[in-house]
Design an enzyme around this catalytic site. Structure first.
Site, PDB file in Angstrom:
ATOM      1  N   LYS A 162      39.742  50.137  41.782  1.00 50.53           N
ATOM      2  CA  LYS A 162      38.294  50.249  41.449  1.00 50.53           C
ATOM      3  C   LYS A 162      37.491  50.716  42.658  1.00 50.53           C
ATOM      4  O   LYS A 162      36.665  51.604  42.564  1.00 50.53           O
ATOM      5  CB  LYS A 162      37.707  48.895  41.031  1.00 50.53           C
ATOM      6  CG  LYS A 162      38.179  48.352  39.725  1.00 50.53           C
ATOM      7  CD  LYS A 162      37.383  47.122  39.350  1.00 50.53           C
ATOM      8  CE  LYS A 162      37.513  45.939  40.289  1.00 50.53           C
ATOM      9  NZ  LYS A 162      38.865  45.371  40.414  1.00 50.53           N
ATOM     10  N   ARG A 208      32.247  39.851  35.939  1.00 52.89           N
ATOM     11  CA  ARG A 208      33.624  39.350  35.819  1.00 52.89           C
ATOM     12  C   ARG A 208      33.766  38.487  34.576  1.00 52.89           C
ATOM     13  O   ARG A 208      34.874  38.195  34.148  1.00 52.89           O
ATOM     14  CB  ARG A 208      33.975  38.445  36.996  1.00 52.89           C
ATOM     15  CG  ARG A 208      34.249  39.114  38.316  1.00 52.89           C
ATOM     16  CD  ARG A 208      35.666  39.650  38.377  1.00 52.89           C
ATOM     17  NE  ARG A 208      36.430  39.347  39.559  1.00 52.89           N
ATOM     18  CZ  ARG A 208      36.330  39.964  40.738  1.00 52.89           C
ATOM     19  NH1 ARG A 208      35.459  40.907  40.925  1.00 52.89           N
ATOM     20  NH2 ARG A 208      37.135  39.638  41.733  1.00 52.89           N
ATOM     21  N   ARG A 217      47.675  46.559  50.209  1.00 51.80           N
ATOM     22  CA  ARG A 217      46.301  46.898  50.583  1.00 51.80           C
ATOM     23  C   ARG A 217      46.019  46.526  52.040  1.00 51.80           C
ATOM     24  O   ARG A 217      46.375  45.456  52.497  1.00 51.80           O
ATOM     25  CB  ARG A 217      45.365  46.129  49.652  1.00 51.80           C
ATOM     26  CG  ARG A 217      43.953  46.586  49.695  1.00 51.80           C
ATOM     27  CD  ARG A 217      43.246  46.364  48.419  1.00 51.80           C
ATOM     28  NE  ARG A 217      43.356  44.992  47.902  1.00 51.80           N
ATOM     29  CZ  ARG A 217      42.853  44.643  46.737  1.00 51.80           C
ATOM     30  NH1 ARG A 217      42.261  45.519  45.980  1.00 51.80           N
ATOM     31  NH2 ARG A 217      42.969  43.404  46.324  1.00 51.80           N
ATOM     32  N   ARG A 246      43.738  41.453  53.636  1.00 48.81           N
ATOM     33  CA  ARG A 246      42.807  40.445  53.122  1.00 48.81           C
ATOM     34  C   ARG A 246      43.520  39.106  52.963  1.00 48.81           C
ATOM     35  O   ARG A 246      44.661  39.054  52.509  1.00 48.81           O
ATOM     36  CB  ARG A 246      42.278  40.886  51.744  1.00 48.81           C
ATOM     37  CG  ARG A 246      41.142  41.846  51.830  1.00 48.81           C
ATOM     38  CD  ARG A 246      40.786  42.433  50.485  1.00 48.81           C
ATOM     39  NE  ARG A 246      40.628  41.475  49.392  1.00 48.81           N
ATOM     40  CZ  ARG A 246      40.149  41.786  48.206  1.00 48.81           C
ATOM     41  NH1 ARG A 246      39.754  43.024  47.953  1.00 48.81           N
ATOM     42  NH2 ARG A 246      40.034  40.893  47.261  1.00 48.81           N
ATOM     43  N   ARG A 303      44.855  35.621  40.895  1.00 47.63           N
ATOM     44  CA  ARG A 303      43.716  36.493  40.593  1.00 47.63           C
ATOM     45  C   ARG A 303      44.002  37.357  39.376  1.00 47.63           C
ATOM     46  O   ARG A 303      43.130  37.590  38.544  1.00 47.63           O
ATOM     47  CB  ARG A 303      43.386  37.353  41.820  1.00 47.63           C
ATOM     48  CG  ARG A 303      42.720  36.517  42.923  1.00 47.63           C
ATOM     49  CD  ARG A 303      42.718  37.215  44.265  1.00 47.63           C
ATOM     50  NE  ARG A 303      42.139  38.530  44.199  1.00 47.63           N
ATOM     51  CZ  ARG A 303      42.521  39.559  44.965  1.00 47.63           C
ATOM     52  NH1 ARG A 303      43.482  39.404  45.852  1.00 47.63           N
ATOM     53  NH2 ARG A 303      41.933  40.709  44.851  1.00 47.63           N
TER      54      ARG A 303
HETATM   55  P1  AMP Z   1      37.321  41.419  44.775  1.00 47.58           P
HETATM   56  O1  AMP Z   1      37.245  42.141  46.091  1.00 47.58           O
HETATM   57  O2  AMP Z   1      36.507  42.078  43.699  1.00 47.58           O
HETATM   58  O3  AMP Z   1      38.748  41.148  44.368  1.00 47.58           O
HETATM   59  O4  AMP Z   1      36.627  39.988  45.002  1.00 47.58           O
HETATM   60  C1  AMP Z   1      37.110  39.088  45.970  1.00 47.58           C
HETATM   61  C2  AMP Z   1      36.696  37.694  45.584  1.00 47.58           C
HETATM   62  O5  AMP Z   1      35.259  37.586  45.595  1.00 47.58           O
HETATM   63  C3  AMP Z   1      37.099  37.256  44.189  1.00 47.58           C
HETATM   64  O6  AMP Z   1      38.441  36.788  44.124  1.00 47.58           O
HETATM   65  C4  AMP Z   1      36.086  36.154  43.917  1.00 47.58           C
HETATM   66  O7  AMP Z   1      36.409  34.973  44.603  1.00 47.58           O
HETATM   67  C5  AMP Z   1      34.815  36.727  44.541  1.00 47.58           C
HETATM   68  N1  AMP Z   1      34.039  37.531  43.565  1.00 47.58           N
HETATM   69  C6  AMP Z   1      33.815  38.869  43.591  1.00 47.58           C
HETATM   70  N2  AMP Z   1      33.065  39.257  42.546  1.00 47.58           N
HETATM   71  C7  AMP Z   1      32.804  38.134  41.830  1.00 47.58           C
HETATM   72  C8  AMP Z   1      32.088  37.872  40.624  1.00 47.58           C
HETATM   73  N3  AMP Z   1      31.492  38.864  39.929  1.00 47.58           N
HETATM   74  N4  AMP Z   1      32.027  36.589  40.187  1.00 47.58           N
HETATM   75  C9  AMP Z   1      32.606  35.581  40.872  1.00 47.58           C
HETATM   76  N5  AMP Z   1      33.331  35.770  41.993  1.00 47.58           N
HETATM   77  C10 AMP Z   1      33.422  37.031  42.486  1.00 47.58           C
END
Ligand code: AMP
Length: 286
Positions: free
Chosen positions: A66, A143, A177, A221, A232
């Protein structure tokens, strides 16, 4: 900002008033467009006909790419790429009680609360408006169905691109990643090469390697360990269907199956988005 936050409180009348107030202030400074229901309350959408002032959302599993495709498109279209995961990571990098609380949640692969994520997102929108930004490509939000409803309550999302990649590739992509700790660039050292079998096509995704000067600064990360990635992915599958359905019934969902790596997928994505008429921009964004 208050509108997004207010929509969490549950009182519809108050929420609408707050939304309209927030929208009025944003509309005065930007080209955002808003839902007809809110426009009828006196906030007319304003849009520069010459600009590609899109308001898009990118959905997709962790590891699907994404961020890669949303950031390329944001350069192509001249709109900000807003990734809630980046907002959360910026917060993690700061010191303080919120950072500690968030680190525990994120490192378990769980979602942070709507209140926190809305707060971070609202602030990001406000900062953008102050800098004269308009339009956006959102990545990582919504989400959940509730987040989709909240977003729909304050602004009109035109298109939701649902990026899809076969499951057996996603884990490898997440584990490969890497981020450059200096420039923040996203890279991937995984080399995926699955041969086709039993009528199922193969898939080849070469690594996305960083330039020489980033090589020694690559970090992984903290939530890209196998255990956390699996959690996740599990959570994503559990929560994503209602979000997809929310946009599908509104006719906004564009399903896009990634056929392979960037060289193969990028032109096809541009085609699906009707953006393939700009050859010079295709190479500029690459
Ligand atoms: P991502 O980089 O999108 O995988 O996000 C990393 C982490 O940030 C996720 O595993 C969540 O803990 C938090 N996070 C990101 N976006 C959201 C969201 N829309 N709602 C809740 N937690 C989020």
């Amino acid at each position: 900002m208050t509108a997004l936050r207010g929509l969490l409180s549950g009182n519809a009348a108050v929420n609408t008033r707050m939304a309209v107030r927030w929208i009025s202030s944003v509309a005065a400074e930007s080209g955002f467009s808003f839902p007809a229901s809110l426009a009828r309350k006196g906030v007319a959408p304003r849009r520069d006909p010459g600009s590609r002032n899109v308001q898009w959302v990118f959905l997709g599993c962790p590891g699907v790419g994404k961020g890669t495709y949303a950031s390329r498109l944001s350069r192509l279209l001249g709109v900000p790429h807003i990734a809630t995961g980046d907002l959360v990571r910026d917060e993690l990098a700061a010191t303080g009680p919120l950072s500690k609380q968030l680190t525990e949640i994120v490192n378990r692969g769980q979602l942070v609360s709507d209140e926190i994520i809305i707060d971070l997102l609202s602030k990001r929108f406000e900062d953008g408006v102050a800098k004269g930004e308009s339009g956006f490509i959102l990545d990582g939000f919504p989400r959940t169905r509730r987040q989709a409803e909240i977003l729909e309550g304050v602004t009109e999302i035109e298109l939701v691109v649902n990026l899809k990649l076969r499951e057996d590739v996603l884990l490898g992509k997440c584990l490969g990643r890497r981020i450059c700790s200096q420039c923040g660039g996203n890279f991937n050292v995984a080399s995926i090469d699955i041969k086709g079998e039993n009528g199922r096509p193969g898939i080849s995704m070469p690594p996305l390697l960083p330039p020489e000067h980033c090589m020694s600064k690559l970090v992984t990360r903290a939530d890209d360990t196998e255990e956390v990635v699996k959690e996740r992915l599990r959570l994503y599958y559990e929560l994503s269907q209602p979000v997809e359905e929310f946009y599908r019934v509104r006719g906004k969902l564009l399903e896009f199956d990634l056929p392979g790596g960037i060289p193969e997928s990028w032109p096809k994505l541009l085609q699906a988005l009707n953006l393939d008429d700009h050859d010079e921009k295709q190479s500029a964004a690459a």
